[in-house]
Design an enzyme around this catalytic site. Structure first.
Site, PDB file in Angstrom:
ATOM      1  N   ARG A 132       0.871  -1.180   0.000  1.00  0.00           N
ATOM      2  CA  ARG A 132       0.000   0.000   0.000  1.00  0.00           C
ATOM      3  C   ARG A 132       0.901   1.221   0.000  1.00  0.00           C
ATOM      4  O   ARG A 132       1.799   1.341   0.843  1.00  0.00           O
ATOM      5  CB  ARG A 132      -0.897  -0.014   1.246  1.00  0.00           C
ATOM      6  CG  ARG A 132      -1.719   1.261   1.491  1.00  0.00           C
ATOM      7  CD  ARG A 132      -2.795   1.417   0.438  1.00  0.00           C
ATOM      8  NE  ARG A 132      -3.826   2.365   0.838  1.00  0.00           N
ATOM      9  CZ  ARG A 132      -3.724   3.688   0.786  1.00  0.00           C
ATOM     10  NH1 ARG A 132      -2.592   4.241   0.353  1.00  0.00           N
ATOM     11  NH2 ARG A 132      -4.746   4.450   1.144  1.00  0.00           N
ATOM     12  N   GLU A 140     -10.941   4.867  -5.025  1.00  0.00           N
ATOM     13  CA  GLU A 140     -11.235   3.444  -5.080  1.00  0.00           C
ATOM     14  C   GLU A 140     -11.649   3.045  -6.497  1.00  0.00           C
ATOM     15  O   GLU A 140     -12.032   3.902  -7.317  1.00  0.00           O
ATOM     16  CB  GLU A 140     -12.343   3.095  -4.093  1.00  0.00           C
ATOM     17  CG  GLU A 140     -11.998   3.381  -2.637  1.00  0.00           C
ATOM     18  CD  GLU A 140     -10.884   2.487  -2.116  1.00  0.00           C
ATOM     19  OE1 GLU A 140     -10.741   1.356  -2.609  1.00  0.00           O
ATOM     20  OE2 GLU A 140     -10.139   2.931  -1.221  1.00  0.00           O
ATOM     21  N   ARG A 174      -0.286  -5.683   5.019  1.00  0.00           N
ATOM     22  CA  ARG A 174       0.355  -5.143   3.815  1.00  0.00           C
ATOM     23  C   ARG A 174       1.533  -4.267   4.204  1.00  0.00           C
ATOM     24  O   ARG A 174       1.521  -3.622   5.261  1.00  0.00           O
ATOM     25  CB  ARG A 174      -0.643  -4.307   3.006  1.00  0.00           C
ATOM     26  CG  ARG A 174      -1.825  -5.055   2.461  1.00  0.00           C
ATOM     27  CD  ARG A 174      -2.758  -4.132   1.671  1.00  0.00           C
ATOM     28  NE  ARG A 174      -3.299  -3.061   2.508  1.00  0.00           N
ATOM     29  CZ  ARG A 174      -4.175  -2.143   2.077  1.00  0.00           C
ATOM     30  NH1 ARG A 174      -4.581  -2.160   0.810  1.00  0.00           N
ATOM     31  NH2 ARG A 174      -4.635  -1.213   2.895  1.00  0.00           N
TER      32      ARG A 174
END
Length: 244
Positions: A132, A140, A174
């Protein structure tokens, strides 16, 4: 004694000759050439150290194997105790990785770009890491501008070998990091420059926030990317309106 039983007398001259011969032998044949036994030049001998060193004279120290121990600026180094060469004289300073304040970095090939600020990177050991992008927030996938952000990011990094500087791990495990592209450009900053992301104020810290806010301001002034729309909506606000 002679055969006649009487003791022979030794002449004084013979005795003197013997004394002189002994003196010459002692002061010439029994000494090392060049040695000085006078009181003005005593031999300097150091006692062995507690570490078991061999005895040392005023010259370089010798180990039990006959190797001269290193010395620095004329100081004899005790055997068994290494002497570091002065810094700057052909000796590299030690490098420490992973110390306080250092960030872990990994290199890998980008295999997928799910959206503008997310990547999947294949590491040399075969492990796939989800990444990320740190400090920014792109629209999004289902949000207006999301597809454009994803395409822009993929165009810069898909199949490229990138450097990922990890800042931390998020709740999804992540890597949240800064991604450097071949050639040195930072993907996080390029998305802001092109108008495809916001600075994620809540999670972006110094010095990145100060460096990236001007990029966002310039993109907004040019109406680049999402700033060309009527009312662009921050992704964190969009997610509140569209919970999963």
């Amino acid at each position: 004694m002679g055969l006649n039983g009487r003791r022979k007398k030794v002449a004084p001259a013979t005795i003197l000759l013997l004394v002189l011969s002994a003196a010459v032998w002692f002061f010439s044949g029994n000494r090392q050439p060049g040695a000085d036994f006078s009181a003005e030049a005593p031999v300097q001998v150091q006692e062995s150290s507690r570490a078991g060193n061999v005895r040392q004279d005023a010259g370089p120290a010798l180990s039990a194997q006959g190797v001269v121990a290193p010395s620095v600026q004329g100081v004899v180094a005790p055997f068994g105790q290494g002497v570091s060469a002065p810094f700057g004289q052909g000796v590299s300073a030690p490098s420490v990785q992973g110390g306080p304040g250092e960030k872990a970095s990994v290199f890998g090939q980008v295999q997928d770009v799910p959206d503008g600020d997310s990547l999947v990177v294949l590491l040399p050991n075969g492990r796939r890491e989800r990444v990320r992008l740190y400090g920014i927030d792109a629209p999004e996938g289902a949000q207006e501008g999301g597809k454009a952000a994803r395409n822009f990011s993929a165009g810069l990094c898909m199949n490229a070998r990138v450097k990922v500087e990890e800042q931390y791990r998020d709740q999804y495990n992540r890597i949240v990091g800064i991604v450097t592209l071949p050639g040195g450009r930072v993907l996080n900053a390029e998305l802001l420059r092109a108008g495809h992301a916001w600075v994620y104020y809540q999670y972006c810290e110094s010095p990145w926030k100060e460096a990236w806010l001007p990029l966002q301001k310039e993109a907004k002034a040019r109406k680049a990317g999402l700033w060309g729309g009527a009312t662009p909506l921050e992704p964190w606000q969009w997610r509140k309106q569209h919970p999963r």
